[in-house]
Structures are given as structure tokens and as C-alpha cells.
Design a protein around this motif. Structure first.
Motif, short mmCIF file in Angstrom:
data_model
loop_
_atom_site.label_atom_id
_atom_site.label_comp_id
_atom_site.label_asym_id
_atom_site.label_seq_id
_atom_site.Cartn_x
_atom_site.Cartn_y
_atom_site.Cartn_z
N SER A 48 0.86 -1.18 0.00
CA SER A 48 0.00 0.00 0.00
C SER A 48 0.88 1.22 0.00
N GLU A 49 0.38 2.31 -0.59
CA GLU A 49 1.15 3.55 -0.53
C GLU A 49 1.24 4.04 0.92
N SER B 244 -7.62 2.58 -2.29
CA SER B 244 -6.61 3.29 -1.51
C SER B 244 -6.07 4.46 -2.34
N GLY B 245 -5.28 5.28 -1.69
CA GLY B 245 -4.61 6.37 -2.40
C GLY B 245 -5.51 7.57 -2.66
N ASP B 246 -5.01 8.46 -3.51
CA ASP B 246 -5.71 9.69 -3.84
C ASP B 246 -6.74 9.38 -4.93
N VAL C 86 0.55 -1.85 4.96
CA VAL C 86 1.25 -3.02 4.42
C VAL C 86 1.07 -4.17 5.41
N SER C 87 0.73 -5.34 4.89
CA SER C 87 0.51 -6.48 5.78
C SER C 87 1.82 -7.18 6.11
N TYR D 210 -1.00 -3.79 -5.71
CA TYR D 210 0.44 -3.48 -5.82
C TYR D 210 0.68 -2.02 -6.21
N ASP D 211 0.12 -1.59 -7.32
CA ASP D 211 0.30 -0.20 -7.77
C ASP D 211 -0.74 0.07 -8.85
#
Lengths: 567, 567
Positions: free
Chosen positions: A430-431, B342-344, A436-437, B311-312
Motif C-alpha cells: 500500500s502507498e 486506496s490512495g488519492d 502493508v501487511s 500493488y500499484d
């Protein structure tokens, strides 16, 4: 009642016995908790696994949370027994399968035959004992089994653990701020998030250190002591003393009968009004209220507790209560006390205490000054803390809304993450680094220091040697390279125990009755270093990984994350 | 799907029919909702009433709240059907009575015979229709009947209405901020306050304007459309494309079979990587993820929606998704889209949209640029509002924790107050004027103005003449003397309708199916003057009493309040 007492006021047979009974046979569960109490994606994933022939892959999932609630540095784990009961009874019914078939019309028939066949006989569940003090990142539960089946447990387990742990923690925080000498009553059913939110709240608030609940169904289901007297409506349902027809009351020892308890009460009210030490405190009291109190005392002479704020606490409620309590006293009964449900509780409780003490002196009634004062108006941790600082005379707190809805923070963010499949460790990136696991099937230990306090929790790989008493071990922060410390433990506790062995032939831990869990919780809280438990700016408790696990996490992280390209 | 659509994706037979069936015969209720789902004081009061021979006194109680939640100026009423089902089934079971006997050991036997005899056949319940926009102080429900019985309904009713109304309101607020064109998905089960908190949340969020839920059991019970695809664990459960054994996929029209869908996907990924318009956006994508997406598409070629942030998002998830979606497109299938967790979300949705549009242009795939984008990371009213202001490309919001736990305000304070007994109006006083109850059995009206908006709600005594269209009426604030206004209504709606006639022979209002309630809710919200509905600083909607009721309230107040003595 002492907060760590195990005594249960209300008799309760079958459930307690059932909890002590040996392994598998189906145990009763919450009727709302069925295999369909799940997110649809658990079933769509099960289909995709099945379709790919991957459904039997052996998976390991961790259930954990990332942050302690309520701005604190600790959490109490609740909900384990409900999870184990769910696992023990896990079996899809025919009508559930046909509903799923209608909801997933493109799926092949064979899949529904597969669903029909599954149970949790090849699932293993390891967990920290319920009622333990727990910390972020450490798995509360580790679940192993065929990936499709374990995945079906995700939402029910999260649903059962999230709120249970949250509200148990909230209750424990209220106990810590109120102190051990106060009685704590849970009054939240009417404001809870749904009927079962209310029942769960009562169960887990008791576990977290409350003494009793108003919730009758929770009393019946779990043997929690019950408390309750009357409401404002009861008071205002009376118009005058004339409404009381049967005025006779037998004395406590049964030796005589007072034929006109109403006149006795009126006489006492007159005496109080004329008493020098109370002169001028009040004039005419409210007659509806006096009638209601008198009537309630005739019904419950041994348990007379009156709600005194329907009209005016000091000018009406307290004097009316005292007139009835003194009349009961004449007949050998001891009134319990009053409840305040509005206004300035510090001021009103102090004034009421003075009034009771004046009565004790004026009329020489032993212990009347010690009359119990219960307070119950939108209380929470902060208001109790403020009352403590200001000074008050409250003996018992009745707490509802803020406690059961966990108003200060209405959710705990437990998650359920895959950490290994077919012996291959897995990581979720994760960012946000806190998301993060931590990969791998792990073992978890709590290391205690010389003074008897827990010092640090540490996770290691499944096959690493266990830490040893007296031997130095390096404890590393899982994500921050520079944070690490050597610890020489004086006592070591392995945290995860086997609660559902599946077909592994391991010994199954017992599910203790609620009283024992409550006791464990109180003991665990007592054992913690006080600075972790402070309300303001508590010291974080350290959660770590072994050096070997640290290295492996970071190796896996780099191997899975795509490399960026700056342009 | 349109927010006011009545269509239900999942077929549901018996429950809908049951709700349309005629009056009394017992209807199924939530198994947690029994007569013991009450506070103990309801039973102790019942005993005191019975002991005083007062249990049959005819009482009138109002159920209402004092303040709109979430800083808003409106509330949606939910929970009525559950209350009526409870009333229809109200009957104490033998084992419940014996539990009560053990919990109240000092009560006489005759009382338990009385409990055995009671039901709600002589109770009347009046209510505002479920799904209506409602306001403080106006009774949502009026309950009339023998005081002891009606008092037993207090906590179950409050428990059923409080959370239902709160979460319906929360859902409606999310709908208003998201706008009608967005799809709203409720994903809250795992974070709800107990299993039934989750089921109630799904039911009432749908009522308040959500389109679907992830909660399978709620889909089964209420016919709410279901949604769900896969989780991060599904993605990380795959290691590589080699795991996919059965690689064949039949084309959408059934005319041909692609024998190696995996190679097709790999070829598309290569094409995307080489595409000029996408050059340099990404390098190697994650192969676990590609395998998981491919496998999921093989299981659900008609419903392919992928979670792209394991992942990304931009460097791995979106290109992997596009490779699979383009392969499906070759076989005549149309992928649904992606989910971001997740993220923006503003940035990522915009970047993903650009990527999709580039694919559409580069490979000339019709509508690929319109691919659905679902977002689901800790969303709430504020974050959706912020996303709207910033600009985003999200089509559907999946909302969990903040929605179902009503995180911004976890409780609604509905109360249940005695307003009349044996035809005598009753008042509950308080030092806090907002807590003074409005006495009398009342009638309540909503008055509409020329522009079609509701102008004011007014309460009158039961026997006052009803307001008339076109006739001027004085509306007074119940407690503030100076606040009053004349209104000439163009349309008048009587708010309280009879949902449980008891033995009064009144006509019983139907309990509509959930889709109709949802429609009413959407219509009511549309009908409100926009300034009442604003998120920031909304205009309060006026709630008033008639001149006659105003005078009576203040007469009764003075007659009940004790007069102070200054010294």
C-alpha cells in the motif's frame, strides 16, 4: 459489587454449562449469524477459486487491527467465542444455497454442490484468549484452511470481532476512569445500533468491567446481573396520593403491618419540612412524585430506589424520597438510594449527600447519609473524569449512549489479510505504509520485564526458535529500520492458542464462561505499566518482529513492488 | 441504477407478499426482538402499576427526537415496520416469564399470571409513514393503551427506531452529496455494530437511497440488490499465470471458443506496453495480479470488475485490467470496470480514466473510455464533497465504516414520553428547556406553501379543529414566546396515521414494501426547500404548536413546577 467479581445475580443454567462442554458438537449461536452474513465477494471469489481448481489451496489469514481506538494505547480482544461458535456450526442450508444460486446466476451447478459439501472440519483457528489486552499488528486470530472456505469466514469474523473488541475496550476505559470502587451500570439498549448491537453491548461491557446491565435479554442469555427501577413516565403517571388504594405494608421482619403507609409518608414529609437543619430548603413538594415514590415503595419495599429529577431534585425529589425512605426505615426496610438523570451531577449529588447526612443527624437514622446515589445523564469517559476532578458524591454511574455506540470512535478497523498460501508467504502492499501487511505464518510472544510488566510483543516466523527467558533478543519495528531494541525477557507468554484444531489433532483451548473472561480482562489491565493506560498522551506499547522476519518482510516487499520510472 | 428505481435485482418472494397481507396475523420478526429486549425497569414499573391496580390506566406516549443528527436540519424516519411487527407478535413465552420470575424474586405470583395474559390487542399505534422526512419534537409515533403494556414497548421501539432513522438519514445525506447520477454501494457489514447492526444498516441504507449492498443476508431478507467482486487476498493468492490450468473461454455469443485465454491476455498486455500513447506509463506489471485478474475473468466473463490497487494502481493494476478487458472484448464480452480502494481517489480515478480513453483511441474499442470506476476507501460525506470539489472520475462509491456506524454521530436521541393518562395531560419538566415534553394527545400537520414546499409542522390538541386550506393559522414555537408566525396553507397533510388500530376499529395503514418506502423517501427529499437540505448552515425547518396548545403547555408547566424560595 467488585469489578472483578465472578458472582452472577441472575441464575443461568444451560448456557454456562454449554460453554464448559467439550469440543465440536454444535453450540447455539446468534440466530443472525449465518454463512450468508458475508459480503457477496466472498462467494464470487469462492466461485473463481473453485472454477480455477484452486479452492483447496491451503491459506493462512491473520485477523488484526492497525490502531488502538479512543486515542488510547491498548485494546481488549472480544468476540472470540462467537467466532468459534460460528465455525462449529458452519454449514450452508439448502435455502441459503438456492438464494446464492439466484444471486449468482452465471455460476455452474457444480459450484453449488461444492458449497453444499463444505464445513470447517479442515480449518484451524488460533487466537489470543478473549478478554486479553492486545495491540496493533499482532494477529488476534490466525485462520488456516482451504482458501475458499477461510475466505468465507472473513466478514462474519470481522463483524463479530470488530464491535465486540471496540465496546469491550470502551467499557474498560470507563472502568479505569471511574475507579474500582464505583458501580458501573450499562443502560444503552435503547440507543444501540440495532437490537443485536444492544445485546452485544451488554455482553461485552460486562466483560470489560461493568457490573450490571438494564438489558433483560442480555441478563437471560449471558447471566449478567440486572438493574432497573422506574422512569420519569412512572412518576408523571401519578396525579395524587388518593390514587393509592392498598396502603398496607408488612414490616420487614413480618412481625407487624402498617395499615396506612401513605399517612406515615405524609407525616415524615411534614417532619422533614419542619426540621431545623433542613429549614427553608424546600416548600411544597410535587404530589404526583410523592404518590409515585410511595407506590413504588409499596411494590418494592426491599429495593426502593427513586428517580428524583422529574420536577426538581432538591426542592421535590430528594425530600419526597427521604419521606418514603424514612417510612420504610420505620418498618425495618433500608432504602437503596436515588438516581439523578439531569442537571449538574457534581452539585446535585453533593447537595443530596448533605441532605441525607442532615437527615441522619436530625433523626438519628444509622447510615442514612451513605444512601446510594446513581447518576445517569449522557455520561462518558470525559464527563466522569470531569466529575472526579470537580468532586462529587456519586456511587454508581449508569452509562448508555456514549458507551454502547462507542460515540467517541464508532468503529475498530480490524482486517483479515492473506499471509501465506501453499506455504508461500504473501504480502499486501500500500502507498500507506501502515497498511502493508506482515507476511508469513507467524508465532507471537509477549515478553515481560523484571518488574512484571509486559515490555514488548514480538512476531517471529513459524519455524524460528522461540525466545528464551534470560536470553537477549533483538526486537525490530516491522517497518522503521532505525527502531530496534534488545530485550532480555523474564517471562514469556505465547499469545496464539488453538481454539479450533480442525483435523490437526491439537489440543483445543476451552472457551471460559463470561465471568472468567471478565476476570482475565481486569487482571490484564492491572498488569499493564500505568503509562500505557493513561487517558492523555499514553506511552505506546511496542510491537515488534524478529530480525529474521524483518529481513524477510523487506525482501518480499521489494520483490513485489513495481519499480517506478522517473521521466 | 436510478436512486428512485424500484427494481430489485435479486428475486424475493415470500417477504414482499407477506408485507402486503392484511392486518393482525403474526408476521415474522427479527429473532433478536423479543419482549425481553427491554430495560428491567419496564418490568419493575409494570409490577408497581399492577400492584397499585393502575396497570389498566389508559396512557398515551409520544416517541420523538429532540435534535436532527449530523449537524443537519432533517431526519428520515425508519424502523416503523419493525415496531409494528413487534406489536403484532407481542406475547411473553413461558421461559421468558420464568426468567423474569427469577430476576424479580420479590414479586407476587399474580403478576406473572398477568404478564402471561397480555398482548397488544388493546394498544393503538399511530405513526408518520416510514421513509418520511421528519423533524424534532413532532411525534414519529403515538402509542396508546394500558400503561403497563405500553411501557413495555418503550425500549424495543426506541431500539428499533433510533438506529434505523439515524442510518437512513446518513444514507440520504450521502445520496444528496453524491448526486443522483452516481451509484452508491453499502459495504459496511464487517465494521457494523454487531451482526444485526450490519443487517439493519443494509436495509436502511437502501431505504435512504443506496443502490445495492455487499451483505448477502440483507439481500436475501429484503431483496436488496447485491454487489461484490474480489478482495486483495484474491489477488495475492495467485503467484503466476502458470497456475491457470483451464485456459479456454467460450465467446459471448457461444459461436467459438478461445482455447488459450491466458496467451490472449499476455498478447494484449504486450500491445498495451508498446502502444505509443501509453508509452512509459508502466514497465513490468505484477504477475500475481495478472493471473488473478485472468482467473477472475474466466470465472465471470460477463461481470469482470477488478480491484486494481494491491500493488500499484497505475503501474500495474490498470494495465493488467486493460489487458484482460481487451481480451474479453475480443470474445464479445464487455468488462464492467475497476475498483480503487486506496490512495488519492481524485488523482487515481482521473489517471485511470485517461488510460481507458487512450486505450479506446489507440485500439478503437467503443466505449472503453467510459469504463466504470468504483471507489471505496474510508469514504464519507466530507470526502465525497471534497472529491466533487476537486474533480474526479468515480462512477460508483462503495461506502462502509462511516456510513453504517454513523461515525459522525453514532446515536439519535429518540425518547418515549408520557403525554396523557386517563385523559389527564402530563408534562415532564427539566432544567434544560429543550428536554421539557409537550403534553396532551396531539394531532400533527404539515402545512405547505404556494411554491409546493413544506412550510411548517404544527401540533394541536386532539380535539382542536384541523387547519384549513387557505385559512390563516397562528403557529407558535412551543417554548419561546416571541417566536410565532401566521401561515396560510395551500396544502395540508395530517402526519400521524393508524398502523395498529388495537380494538378501535380504525382503518389500518398498509406497510409498503421497502422499494416503495425508498421511493417515498426520495420524493420527500426532492420536495424540501433546498436551504433546509444544505450541508453547511442549513436553515432550520419550523416546528410549532397551535395557540391553544401553547397556552395549555405553559399553564401545566407552571402548575407542576415547584416555586423556588430566594434567601
Amino acid at each position: 459489587m467488585e469489578p472483578d467479581s465472578e458472582s452472577i445475580a441472575v441464575p443461568n443454567g444451560s448456557i454456562e454449562e454449554d460453554r464448559r462442554s467439550p469440543p465440536p458438537p454444535p453450540m447455539p449461536t446468534n440466530p443472525m449469524v449465518t454463512p450468508l452474513l458475508a459480503d457477496l465477494y466472498q462467494f464470487t471469489m469462492a466461485y473463481a477459486y473453485w472454477k480455477a481448481g484452486k479452492h483447496l489451496d491451503r491459506a493462512v489469514f491473520d485477523l488484526y487491527f492497525r490502531k488502538n481506538p479512543f486515542g488510547g494505547e491498548y485494546t481488549i480482544f472480544g468476540g472470540l467465542e462467537e467466532c468459534i461458535r460460528f465455525v462449529a456450526n458452519f454449514k450452508l442450508k439448502e435455502e441459503e444455497i438456492s438464494f446464492l444460486r439466484s444471486a449468482m446466476p452465471t455460476c455452474e451447478d457444480g459450484f453449488f454442490d461444492y458449497l453444499r459439501s463444505i464445513d470447517c472440519s479442515d480449518v484451524e483457528v488460533y487466537a489470543i484468549p478473549e478478554g486479553s489486552v492486545v495491540f496493533p499488528k499482532i494477529p488476534l486470530m490466525r485462520i488456516e484452511g482451504p482458501v475458499a472456505v477461510v475466505q468465507l469466514l472473513e466478514t462474519p469474523f470481522l463483524c463479530l470481532v470488530n464491535y465486540a473488541s471496540l465496546v469491550t475496550t470502551n467499557a474498560a476505559r470507563h472502568r479505569l476512569v471511574a475507579g474500582k470502587s464505583k458501580t458501573l451500570l450499562e443502560f444503552g439498549l435503547r440507543r444501540a445500533q440495532g437490537p443485536d448491537g444492544g445485546i452485544s453491548a451488554s455482553r461485552y461491557c460486562y466483560m470489560g468491567g461493568f457490573d450490571a446491565t438494564s438489558n433483560v435479554e442480555a441478563g437471560r442469555l449471558f447471566g449478567i446481573p440486572l438493574r432497573g427501577t422506574h422512569s420519569h413516565a412512572f412518576v408523571s403517571s401519578y396525579m395524587s396520593l388518593d390514587e393509592i388504594i392498598d396502603k398496607a405494608l408488612l414490616s420487614h421482619d413480618g412481625s407487624s403491618t402498617c395499615e396506612d403507609f401513605v399517612t406515615l409518608v405524609q407525616n415524615w414529609l411534614n417532619k422533614i419540612q419542619r426540621a431545623k437543619s433542613l429549614h427553608g430548603v424546600f416548600g411544597e413538594t410535587n404530589q404526583s412524585e410523592l404518590a409515585a415514590f410511595t407506590s413504588y415503595a409499596l411494590a418494592f419495599p426491599k429495593n426502593f430506589l427513586a428517580l428524583v429529577d422529574t420536577y426538581d431534585v432538591i426542592r421535590s425529589g430528594v425530600p419526597n424520597f427521604c419521606a418514603v425512605a424514612l417510612s420504610l426505615n420505620d418498618l425495618g426496610y433500608k432504602a437503596i438510594g436515588i438516581r439523578l438523570d439531569s442537571g449538574d451531577l457534581a452539585y446535585l449529588s453533593t447537595e443530596a449527600r448533605k441532605f441525607f447526612q442532615s437527615i441522619e443527624e436530625e433523626f438519628d437514622v444509622f447510615d442514612f447519609g451513605k444512601m446510594n446515589i446513581t447518576a445517569s445523564n449522557d455520561l462518558n469517559e470525559e464527563t466522569i473524569d470531569a466529575l472526579n476532578k470537580q468532586g462529587h458524591e456519586v456511587d454508581a454511574f449508569g452509562i448508555g449512549t456514549y458507551l454502547v455506540t462507542c460515540y467517541a470512535q464508532a468503529a475498530l478497523g480490524c482486517v483479515f489479510k492473506l499471509v501465506e498460501i501453499n506455504n508461500q508467504p504473501r504480502i499486501k502492499l500500500s502507498e500507506d505504509v501502515t497498511k502493508v501487511s506482515i507476511p508469513c505464518k507467524k508465532r507471537c510472544y509477549r515478553l515481560y520485564g523484571k518488574e512484571g510488566y509486559p515490555l514488548v510483543d514480538i512476531m517471529t516466523g513459524e519455524n524460528e526458535p522461540a525466545p528464551k527467558i534470560g536470553e537477549r533478543i533483538l526486537c525490530r519495528h516491522p517497518f522503521t529500520e532505525s527502531k530496534r531494541a534488545y530485550v532480555v525477557p523474564q517471562h514469556i507468554e505465547e499469545l496464539l492458542k488453538c481454539y479450533w484444531p480442525g483435523n490437526s489433532h491439537k489440543t483445543r483451548e476451552e472457551l471460559p464462561p463470561i465471568g472468567k473472561i471478565r476476570k482475565r480482562c481486569m487482571q490484564h489491565l492491572d498488569q499493564m505499566r500505568p503509562d500505557h493506560m493513561r487517558r492523555l498522551n499514553p506511552t505506546p506499547y511496542k510491537v515488534s518482529v524478529s530480525a529474521k522476519l524483518y529481513d524477510f518482510i523487506h525482501f518480499l516487499w521489494l520483490s513485489e513492488a513495481p519499480v517506478g520510472e522517473l521521466q
